[in-house]
Design a protein around this motif. Sequence first.
Motif, PDB file in Angstrom:
ATOM      1  N   THR A  38       0.868  -1.175  -0.097  1.00  0.00           N
ATOM      2  CA  THR A  38      -0.176  -0.058   0.014  1.00  0.00           C
ATOM      3  C   THR A  38       0.791   1.292  -0.057  1.00  0.00           C
ATOM      4  O   THR A  38       0.244   2.446  -0.192  1.00  0.00           O
ATOM      5  CB  THR A  38      -0.951  -0.047   1.295  1.00  0.00           C
ATOM      6  OG1 THR A  38      -0.129   0.242   2.286  1.00  0.00           O
ATOM      7  CG2 THR A  38      -1.702  -1.101   1.435  1.00  0.00           C
ATOM      8  N   ARG A  43       2.561   1.406  -5.195  1.00  0.00           N
ATOM      9  CA  ARG A  43       1.522   1.587  -5.798  1.00  0.00           C
ATOM     10  C   ARG A  43       1.381   2.057  -7.153  1.00  0.00           C
ATOM     11  O   ARG A  43       0.525   2.009  -7.790  1.00  0.00           O
ATOM     12  CB  ARG A  43       0.542   2.632  -4.909  1.00  0.00           C
ATOM     13  CG  ARG A  43       0.323   2.080  -3.471  1.00  0.00           C
ATOM     14  CD  ARG A  43      -0.365   3.083  -2.733  1.00  0.00           C
ATOM     15  NE  ARG A  43      -1.501   3.754  -3.213  1.00  0.00           N
ATOM     16  CZ  ARG A  43      -2.129   4.787  -2.791  1.00  0.00           C
ATOM     17  NH1 ARG A  43      -1.572   5.475  -1.633  1.00  0.00           N
ATOM     18  NH2 ARG A  43      -3.083   5.500  -3.453  1.00  0.00           N
ATOM     19  N   GLU A 583      -6.095   0.863  -0.661  1.00  0.00           N
ATOM     20  CA  GLU A 583      -5.259   1.364  -1.494  1.00  0.00           C
ATOM     21  C   GLU A 583      -4.732   0.328  -2.600  1.00  0.00           C
ATOM     22  O   GLU A 583      -4.165   1.020  -3.673  1.00  0.00           O
ATOM     23  CB  GLU A 583      -3.883   1.717  -0.597  1.00  0.00           C
ATOM     24  CG  GLU A 583      -4.248   2.874   0.513  1.00  0.00           C
ATOM     25  CD  GLU A 583      -4.748   1.970   1.706  1.00  0.00           C
ATOM     26  OE1 GLU A 583      -4.623   2.649   2.908  1.00  0.00           O
ATOM     27  OE2 GLU A 583      -5.339   0.738   1.581  1.00  0.00           O
TER      28      GLU A 583
END
Length: 620
Positions: A38, A43, A583
């Motif tokens: 996350t 990401r 996320e």
Amino acid sequence: MTPRPAAALPSAVTDALTAVLFGPDFPREHAFWRRLTTTEPFRSRTSTTPDEQLARSYERLRLINRSLDSAARLACDVRALTAMHEWLGPVDPTLATVAGIHYNLFLGSLLDHDSEGRRDLSGLLHMDEIGTFLCTEVAHGNDAAEVETTATYDRARDGFVLRTPHAGAQKFMPNTSPVGGPKSGLVAARLVVGGTDHGVFLLLVPLTDGVDARPGVRVRRLPARMGSPVDHCLTSFDDCFVPRTALLAGPQGHVGHGGEFGSALPSRRRRLLVSIGRVTPGKLAMSACAVGSARVALAVAVRYAGNRTVAGPRGTGTVPVYAHRTHHGPLAEALATVFAMSLLHRRALDRWEASADGADRGTAERLVAVAKGWITWQARGVIVECRERCGAQGLLEHNGLAELVTGIEGTITAEGDNLAVHAKAAAEMLFSAPEQAVDGVRAPGDLQDPAHLRGLLVAVEALCFARARARMGAAPSGDALGRWNAGSGAALRGVEEHAARQAAEAFAEAVAALPEGPARERLAEVERLYLLRQVGRSTGELLAVGRVTAEQVRVWPDLYEKAVATVAAHAPALVESFALPDEFFAGRPIAGPAYADAYDDPDGPWHRAAPVRPAEEAAR
């Protein structure tokens, strides 16, 4: 029947099912990797060139190493290794590949063969160099015992000279380019001492300095492969010298100060298997990659199915595409498969760890191999189905499914091609598994009883191996390959049915371990769908041997449809047990309700006020 999506499951139910999927110690084994995926460095899904993606994956690998309490502890903990692959596989397949090679095959092998700590590994543990593994060759893949690279002992210099005798002996596909920084590798080579070939051993060899190959080493990039970019190369050796201490010694063999060879194992094949023992944890890691990737694909597809609307029956407005049996049915089936994959993976991992003291090691190793093949093949089916259920959106890279479709192909081949791995298991099981009588008149069992359905899976497995033995027995004697060819098809199916049965048993144990209540009910519903689907593929064979009746075959489709509808109603809530943080979906537009906003055009005419027409102006 149109399933009505159930309300979100209570957190206690979700937590209980998460423990079923990941094991009882989720916080210790998985929380670090879940949290890591996350963070911002992991990401980013910005489209870049393959070379930029590759460099980013190596940067992430170094970030992981800096984040660890101990690289050695990770390399020695098979549960930590598999957890890493479960989370990194769907995030960055390239990263999962190079991390698995470095921590498992490279560092793991070094630590396994240096229990007394005589080798200074501090630089490698701090990742001054990235580790790789050079076993397969252009002409030798699954037949690793036949590799032809040689390591000849030079008594005068007290070391080994590595040579590549011909093009077919070039090391095939190791990540040995200078990309990512300096690299060293473990090279599988035929150990020649005093003119005698003692079999295949591993040697630690410096390969690149981060810019160029080192003296005696030649590295050439292979053409781009399908899927995520990895710096796969052809690597060869031209009188490359390494000291005697480069040999990974142990019970498989050693070379003393005087140049004498000794080994506790008379079999050269056994020496190889001990040397490359890290391949088995590697199979567990590949299973973990497949399980994690299938979970993500399914979670994205189920979310999208609930947000994408289509015209409903006349006069009813729009409905989520998930409302259609043609859409939610395959996703419910995929959910049952993903649970089965997860449970079989945990079962194989538990059996492997339990056999560490030597008890049933061979049986556990075979289960790991069989599970790897079955799980990765099942994952391919799930991922492709989920991609298709997302239509054209599933083809776009930023939604994350296309990468999983191609990535699973590498997982299927890594650590032993599935077909070759299953063929080896089939040959072993043909003559080690006890024969069982599967035909004969008996009272039909209850199709509502999971124990009975599991018994039918046992019968199907036994039928396959009995057919294989019969076909081999009928083949002409004196032709070993002909006999194997006669029975191999049925035997391979027997291995597949064995894996399916092992997953069913893992299901039963998981259901029984839950207390009475909603979590147990939901898991039992998923189990039932899995069992009905698996057994349903063999109803004709079971009818022929009297294990099911014609009436049971007739009602089977209705029972199956009921099971599909029951699981489909809870699927959107059940995928929450995958524990994927919000996320995780931030960079995948179709995973959210406002997926269409990802395609908005700030300069589009819909953002401007409509022009006033002359007639409207006059009316004012």
